[in-house]
Design an enzyme around this catalytic site. Structure first.
Site, PDB file in Angstrom:
ATOM      1  CD  GLU A   1      36.680  47.645  41.950  1.00  0.00           C
ATOM      2  OE1 GLU A   1      37.759  47.883  42.557  1.00  0.00           O
ATOM      3  OE2 GLU A   1      36.641  47.140  40.821  1.00  0.00           O
TER       4      GLU A   1
ATOM      5  CD  GLU B   1      39.745  50.152  39.080  1.00  0.00           C
ATOM      6  OE1 GLU B   1      40.850  49.641  38.777  1.00  0.00           O
ATOM      7  OE2 GLU B   1      39.319  50.177  40.246  1.00  0.00           O
TER       8      GLU B   1
END
Length: 432
Positions: free
Chosen positions: A364, A252
């Site tokens: 995710e 991320e």
């Protein structure tokens, strides 16, 4: 995922069990909290704003006709008895009907070409977290962090999962930039990776660092692209011979120019290939790599534009998106905004992949234990499994040791008779 840095204790990681999204030490924050952590200000829009309306239609095919056309039987000759003919001449016979020539038969309409075959995605699994936990550097194993176990790998593979994303902390593996790996930490990481890969699972290596080292951005003067490339050169040299190992560049990236992240990613990709590794590389986007915000620009140049500048000489890369179903799309809440939030939010990313002939991966996703989220999660999995032309797989967040009562955990509970499923796991099993 935006909240999960948990300081573990020796006594069964009690602190992790009591940790909540706002009370934990943060290594991943929601978009708003991440900016506070880094001393930057980022405007986080409502994730529903500007979402394209997706029209879903069924393709109907006309019923197939029989290959043999029906022929019309001529009406029989009148049944009246003709007058007798002279005995010297034979009686006339009834003429034989002439069949309709096949050349003039009505042709069978040609059905429209079928839609591309949609196959389930090949890789379905879970994030095995733990080695990246805790803020202490280097920290103490089994107090600040813990590696996933072989028993967890066995459990999930027996359930039908075939891919695991194993997070680790860059600062623990490499105590200073450009340095050799810490022998103990590297050995424990390798034990997990090698065990799962040897059993035939794909293992995704993931420095869970948000494109930072000691809180300094990759691409800055403190942590230049070369330092990030050095990490991946060393990992590539170690795992070049194991094609079951995939390289997920970082977790991320956020709060940085997208061009800066693209430059760092390209440096790492070049280092991996120079090291002789042909492994698949998984490249996340900027802005916490949200699928819903792939086309948005509130963080600068959109991923949809900038990520087209990612270069791999072997063209063996997947682009990664994460997608949560709560109001902020950050995974900080167990509520889901609608029963179709997953497919609605993933559509910009999936459409981009298809339009640009790219491959993608959902690294995710998760939802809380309630009726709306159950419907939303299962609808999302059905949607992902139907995008097999562009999506290579998905990973639930999360499992691994030390989660305690974390609301998204599917880590099995230990019983006297073995391991028991967590409630959320039943949502996933029909899609494995």
């Amino acid at each position: 995922m935006k909240y999960r840095a948990i300081s573990l204790t020796l006594a069964g990681f009690v602190a992790a069990a009591a940790c909540s999204a706002v009370a934990c030490t943060v290594s991943e924050a929601s978009p708003a909290n991440e900016a506070d952590t880094l001393g930057a200000t980022v405007e986080v829009p409502n994730v529903e704003e500007g979402q394209p309306e997706i029209t879903r239609r069924k393709v109907r095919f006309p019923a197939r006709k029989n290959a043999t056309q029906e022929t019309t039987t001529p009406a029989p000759a009148p049944t009246t008895t003709p007058e007798p003919a002279p005995t010297t001449e034979p009686a006339p016979t009834e003429p034989t009907p002439i069949p309709a020539p096949t050349a003039t038969a009505t042709p069978t309409p040609t059905p429209p070409p079928p839609a591309p075959a949609l196959r389930p995605v090949p890789f379905r699994g879970v994030n095995l977290a733990g080695a990246e936990f805790g803020s202490a550097i280097p920290g103490t194993e089994n107090i600040d962090y813990q590696f996933p176990t072989n028993a967890e790998v066995d459990y999930f593979m027996a359930k039908g999962m075939n891919v695991f994303r194993v997070g680790f902390k860059w600062e623990r593996l490499q105590r200073s930039t450009y340095a050799a790996f810490d022998a103990t930490y590297a050995a424990h990481l390798d034990a997990v990776v090698s065990y799962a890969a040897a059993k035939g699972a794909r293992v995704i290596l993931n420095p869970h660092n948000f494109a930072r080292y000691n809180n300094n951005l990759v691409g800055s003067t403190t942590v230049p692209n070369g330092a990030f490339a050095d990490l991946w050169k060393r990992l590539a040299a170690k795992y070049a011979g194991n094609t079951n190992v995939l390289f997920n560049l970082v977790n991320e990236p956020n709060t940085m120019p997208t061009e800066q992240w693209v430059s760092a990613a390209n440096a790492a990709i070049a280092a991996i290939r120079t090291a002789g590794a042909h492994n698949t590389i998984i490249v996340p986007g900027n802005a916490w790599t949200g699928g819903h915000s792939w086309n948005q620009t509130w963080y600068g140049t959109s991923n949809a534009v900038a990520m087209l500048n990612i270069v791999d000489p072997e063209d063996n890369i997947w682009f990664e998106a994460h997608q949560y179903l709560d109001q902020t799309a950050g995974g900080t809440d167990t509520t889901c905004v609608s029963t179709t939030a997953g497919r609605d939010r993933l559509a910009p990313f999936v459409n981009w992949l298809r339009a640009n002939n790219k491959k993608g991966f959902i690294g995710e996703f998760a939802g809380g234990n309630n009726a709306t989220c159950k419907t939303a999660v299962q609808d999302m999995m059905a949607y992902m499994n139907a995008q097999g032309d562009v999506l290579m797989g998905w990973l639930w967040w999360a499992a691994g040791p030390g989660w305690g009562d974390y609301p998204f955990s599917i880590e099995p509970t230990k019983t006297s008779s073995g391991m028991a499923d967590r409630p959320l796991f039943a949502w996933l099993t029909p899609y494995l």
